[in-house]
Motif scaffolding. Structure first.
Motif, PDB file in Angstrom:
ATOM      1  N   THR A  87       0.819  -1.205   0.000  1.00  0.00           N
ATOM      2  CA  THR A  87       0.000   0.000   0.000  1.00  0.00           C
ATOM      3  C   THR A  87       0.857   1.262   0.000  1.00  0.00           C
ATOM      4  O   THR A  87       0.453   2.277  -0.563  1.00  0.00           O
ATOM      5  CB  THR A  87      -0.957   0.032   1.203  1.00  0.00           C
ATOM      6  OG1 THR A  87      -0.202   0.014   2.406  1.00  0.00           O
ATOM      7  CG2 THR A  87      -1.929  -1.115   1.168  1.00  0.00           C
ATOM      8  N   LEU A  88       2.031   1.182   0.609  1.00  0.00           N
ATOM      9  CA  LEU A  88       2.930   2.339   0.567  1.00  0.00           C
ATOM     10  C   LEU A  88       3.393   2.608  -0.861  1.00  0.00           C
ATOM     11  O   LEU A  88       3.544   3.760  -1.270  1.00  0.00           O
ATOM     12  CB  LEU A  88       4.122   2.124   1.494  1.00  0.00           C
ATOM     13  CG  LEU A  88       3.810   2.056   2.988  1.00  0.00           C
ATOM     14  CD1 LEU A  88       5.075   1.795   3.781  1.00  0.00           C
ATOM     15  CD2 LEU A  88       3.137   3.326   3.452  1.00  0.00           C
ATOM     16  N   LEU A  89       3.619   1.558  -1.634  1.00  0.00           N
ATOM     17  CA  LEU A  89       3.988   1.739  -3.042  1.00  0.00           C
ATOM     18  C   LEU A  89       2.808   2.238  -3.872  1.00  0.00           C
ATOM     19  O   LEU A  89       2.995   3.019  -4.807  1.00  0.00           O
ATOM     20  CB  LEU A  89       4.511   0.426  -3.622  1.00  0.00           C
ATOM     21  CG  LEU A  89       5.871  -0.021  -3.120  1.00  0.00           C
ATOM     22  CD1 LEU A  89       6.224  -1.391  -3.682  1.00  0.00           C
ATOM     23  CD2 LEU A  89       6.935   0.989  -3.513  1.00  0.00           C
ATOM     24  N   LEU A  90       1.615   1.767  -3.538  1.00  0.00           N
ATOM     25  CA  LEU A  90       0.429   2.222  -4.270  1.00  0.00           C
ATOM     26  C   LEU A  90       0.136   3.692  -4.020  1.00  0.00           C
ATOM     27  O   LEU A  90      -0.553   4.332  -4.821  1.00  0.00           O
ATOM     28  CB  LEU A  90      -0.784   1.379  -3.866  1.00  0.00           C
ATOM     29  CG  LEU A  90      -0.759  -0.071  -4.318  1.00  0.00           C
ATOM     30  CD1 LEU A  90      -1.886  -0.833  -3.661  1.00  0.00           C
ATOM     31  CD2 LEU A  90      -0.856  -0.162  -5.821  1.00  0.00           C
ATOM     32  N   ASN A  91       0.643   4.233  -2.948  1.00  0.00           N
ATOM     33  CA  ASN A  91       0.425   5.638  -2.621  1.00  0.00           C
ATOM     34  C   ASN A  91       1.393   6.576  -3.324  1.00  0.00           C
ATOM     35  O   ASN A  91       1.314   7.792  -3.116  1.00  0.00           O
ATOM     36  CB  ASN A  91       0.553   5.852  -1.113  1.00  0.00           C
ATOM     37  CG  ASN A  91      -0.693   5.505  -0.371  1.00  0.00           C
ATOM     38  OD1 ASN A  91      -1.772   5.521  -0.921  1.00  0.00           O
ATOM     39  ND2 ASN A  91      -0.543   5.181   0.895  1.00  0.00           N
ATOM     40  N   LEU A  92       2.293   6.080  -4.138  1.00  0.00           N
ATOM     41  CA  LEU A  92       3.272   6.950  -4.802  1.00  0.00           C
ATOM     42  C   LEU A  92       2.631   8.115  -5.563  1.00  0.00           C
ATOM     43  O   LEU A  92       3.131   9.245  -5.464  1.00  0.00           O
ATOM     44  CB  LEU A  92       4.170   6.134  -5.727  1.00  0.00           C
ATOM     45  CG  LEU A  92       5.296   5.369  -5.040  1.00  0.00           C
ATOM     46  CD1 LEU A  92       6.050   4.520  -6.047  1.00  0.00           C
ATOM     47  CD2 LEU A  92       6.242   6.312  -4.334  1.00  0.00           C
TER      48      LEU A  92
END
Length: 128
Positions: free
Chosen positions: A77-82
């Protein structure tokens, strides 16, 4: 229904972080800024949850054959928030003050992590 409740809980956690930041900076909780932040965070979070988080978590669960390793889901999810991070950083000085942009970015880090941990907690014992 469980994904909807995980999404709602994650959004409320992120919204509380945004409102707490506004309260710490301005000293007032219900201003026009906080009402706008509530609406915009709800719209953005609804899109992120429906179009990015939930499909990615289901795909990752199928790909890994379960919810192991559990840390992979909040990190995903941290990567999806880029895109949210980039929009927040580029909006500094144009449409958002630095504290507002960083509060929004921090809220989405919190929302994504809460969604990932909630997904693992809910689906850890279920078969794929």
């Amino acid at each position: 229904m469980k994904l909807l409740s995980i999404s709602l809980g994650s959004w409320l956690l992120g919204l509380s972080a945004i409102l707490l930041t506004f309260y710490a900076l301005d000293g007032s909780l219900l201003t026009i800024d906080s009402k706008g932040a509530t609406f915009m965070s709800l719209m953005t979070a609804a899109l992120m949850f429906a179009l990015a988080y939930a499909p990615a978590m289901v795909w990752l669960r199928r790909r890994l054959g379960g919810c192991r390793p559990a840390l992979a889901f909040p990190l995903a999810t941290l990567l999806l928030n880029l895109p949210v991070y980039l929009i927040g950083f580029f909006a500094i000085g144009r449409t958002l003050a630095p504290t507002e942009a960083l509060a929004s970015i921090g809220a989405f880090v919190l929302m994504g992590s809460a969604f990932g941990f909630g997904f693992v907690w809910n689906y850890q014992d279920r078969g794929v």
